[in-house]
Scaffold this active site. Structure first.
Site, PDB file in Angstrom:
ATOM      1  N   SER A   1       0.843  -1.188   0.000  1.00 21.83           N
ATOM      2  CA  SER A   1       0.000   0.000   0.000  1.00 21.83           C
ATOM      3  C   SER A   1       0.883   1.243   0.000  1.00 21.83           C
ATOM      4  CB  SER A   1      -0.966  -0.036   1.192  1.00 21.83           C
ATOM      5  OG  SER A   1      -1.902   0.997   1.112  1.00 21.83           O
TER       6      SER A   1
ATOM      7  N   ASP B   1      -1.630   7.926  -3.910  1.00 24.70           N
ATOM      8  CA  ASP B   1      -0.647   7.227  -3.096  1.00 24.70           C
ATOM      9  C   ASP B   1       0.032   6.147  -3.936  1.00 24.70           C
ATOM     10  OD1 ASP B   1      -2.648   5.293  -3.201  1.00 24.70           O
ATOM     11  OD2 ASP B   1      -2.673   4.892  -1.052  1.00 24.70           O
TER      12      ASP B   1
ATOM     13  N   ASP C   1       0.191   2.871  -4.148  1.00 29.15           N
ATOM     14  CA  ASP C   1      -0.497   1.737  -4.771  1.00 29.15           C
ATOM     15  C   ASP C   1      -1.783   2.149  -5.469  1.00 29.15           C
ATOM     16  OD1 ASP C   1      -1.854   2.125  -2.275  1.00 29.15           O
ATOM     17  OD2 ASP C   1      -2.699   0.115  -2.442  1.00 29.15           O
TER      18      ASP C   1
ATOM     19  N   ASP D   1      -4.840   3.536  -4.582  1.00 25.85           N
ATOM     20  CA  ASP D   1      -6.239   3.353  -4.183  1.00 25.85           C
ATOM     21  C   ASP D   1      -6.756   4.535  -3.356  1.00 25.85           C
ATOM     22  OD1 ASP D   1      -4.833   2.861  -1.854  1.00 25.85           O
ATOM     23  OD2 ASP D   1      -5.733   0.902  -1.452  1.00 25.85           O
TER      24      ASP D   1
END
Length: 450
Positions: free
Chosen positions: A105, A242, A244, A246
């Protein structure tokens, strides 16, 4: 094999690349997941998706993950590098039985992880099967199935871009887009080829070192370069993803952040103008002004626990048109009830393009209450503390959806325990600065035992 139990988090697996998370770990995870999935859905040769982000070992981990899955009897669609939102898209359009995304993430460089899902990109976390997969990894020695499955490599980038660019946008103002050297860059490159946007690109090149700023846009200083560029260029809007891909954040021309509460008001208003009576899911930290907006727009606000697992569950259960979290996740029925960062950004551009107003005009006056940031306090016994606070504020309207929420006429707060750390998290909102300062002081003293 020896496994660090601390890497199994509430919603995913996260640890250190090359230490906690090795190729051997990934291969065993793949096998254990398929053994678990076969029993879960009663299917001998499930179809699953493997995707990965841009981190240093993500590709290697993904290949070993896919190998473990196929050895256990699964047919694997290896979709390669993607954002987390694109991974959700692929799981849905392939009608896969599940999948795993290799990603940490927005964690710092050196971390990695695995996001596990079922069909429809329904999250598998603790309480949903992750602990069972952990037990299989620790106790079983052989995950090989009677018939080995297959691994098929397929690129879904054009499919995803075509899906996203169905959103028709007529927005002429200059924008700056910061992709954080993460997984969104290559996707946005193709989106911009198809859309007539006046956009300047920042940090589109994927780089596992994240050399330009922290992969988490909410970290102090992470948005500084975008803010400077927006101001210097005279752009109307800055957009930040960000690592990743999402979560998404928006910067006004004066460099200020458009908060998630304001975004939730704007997006809720958009959907309720199209159809009254729609359900909209909010995490319980969102401003009471968002609730008032939804109620005034003849919609229904569904309050959820914090975390994408719970938001997605509430979205599906209530057939909600939209959902929002304070952390910058935005969920849409038209995006498979999942969080789609690029989808949210393009929809926002569509809305402000159609409104005939500047971003400042659109956002002006939407927030009148004063709200704290989410504050973290290290504590040894979170349940005991929450009980103490509950007794102190027993004259307020209390709810225990996630921790303790207490409402009064002119202020409210939520205090909840972290799922992963020995912390409690506090959010306070009030109708004016004076009340906010007073109540934050009272609660802080109570939490710290001062």
């Amino acid at each position: 094999m020896k496994i660090n139990p601390k890497i199994f988090k509430a919603y995913d697996i996260r640890g250190k690349e090359g230490q906690d998370l090795t190729p051997e770990f990934a291969k065993r995870l793949g096998g254990a997941y398929i053994v678990w999935l076969k029993e879960k859905i009663n299917k001998n040769n499930p179809l699953v998706v493997v995707s990965h982000d841009v981190r240093e070992l993500s590709l290697l981990l993904a290949k070993n993950l896919a190998k473990g899955m196929s050895m256990a009897g699964a047919n694997v669609i290896f979709s390669g590098e993607s954002s987390t939102s694109m991974y959700y898209f692929v799981v849905n359009i392939t009608k896969a039985d599940g999948g795993i995304m290799v990603t940490a993430s927005h964690n710092p460089k050196g971390d990695n992880g695995f996001k596990i899902c079922l069909a429809g990109a329904v999250t598998v976390g603790l309480g949903d099967g992750l602990e069972e997969i952990q037990n299989l990894m620790e106790n079983e020695t052989d995950f090989a199935g009677e018939d080995e499955g297959s691994v098929e490599t397929k690129n879904f980038l054009s499919d995803y871009v075509n899906f996203l660019t169905r959103i028709e946008i007529d927005y002429k103002e200059k924008i700056i887009i910061d992709c954080a050297n993460g997984a969104v860059g290559p996707i946005m490159e193709e989106v911009l080829r198809k859309l007539n946007l006046n956009a300047e690109k920042l940090f589109f090149n994927p780089d596992s070192n994240f050399p330009n700023h922290d992969p988490n846009p909410l970290k102090e200083g992470a948005l500084n370069k975008l803010v400077v560029k927006v101001k210097e260029s005279g752009a109307e809007l800055g957009i930040a993803f960000d690592a990743d891909g999402d979560r998404v954040f928006f910067i006004k021309k004066d460099g200020s952040l458009v908060g998630a509460d304001v975004m939730a008001i704007i997006l809720s208003r958009h959907f309720l103008q199209k159809q009254k009576g729609e359900n909209i899911v909010l995490d319980l930290r969102m401003s009471r002004e968002v609730l008032e907006e939804i109620k005034g727009g003849k919609g229904n606000a569904i309050i959820s626990r914090v975390g994408h697992t719970f938001i997605k569950q509430a979205m599906r259960q209530n057939n909600a048109v939209f959902g929002a979290e304070l952390s910058g996740h935005y969920y849409f029925r038209d995006f498979f009830f999942a969080d789609g960062a690029i989808f949210a950004a393009l929809l926002f551009l569509k809305i402000i393009g159609e409104g005939g107003k500047t971003l400042e005009e659109i956002t002006h006056g939407l927030r009148n209450w004063e709200k704290s940031d989410e504050m973290n306090f290290k504590v040894e016994n979170a349940p005991a503390l929450i009980e103490k606070v509950k007794e102190k504020f027993k004259d307020g309207k209390q709810k225990e959806i996630d921790g303790l929420s207490v409402d009064y006429a002119d202020w409210w707060f939520n205090l909840r325990a972290s799922n992963t750390e020995p912390l409690v998290r506090l959010v306070v909102e009030a109708k004016n600065k004076e009340t906010l300062k007073e109540k934050v002081g009272v609660l802080t003293s109570l939490i710290l035992g001062v």
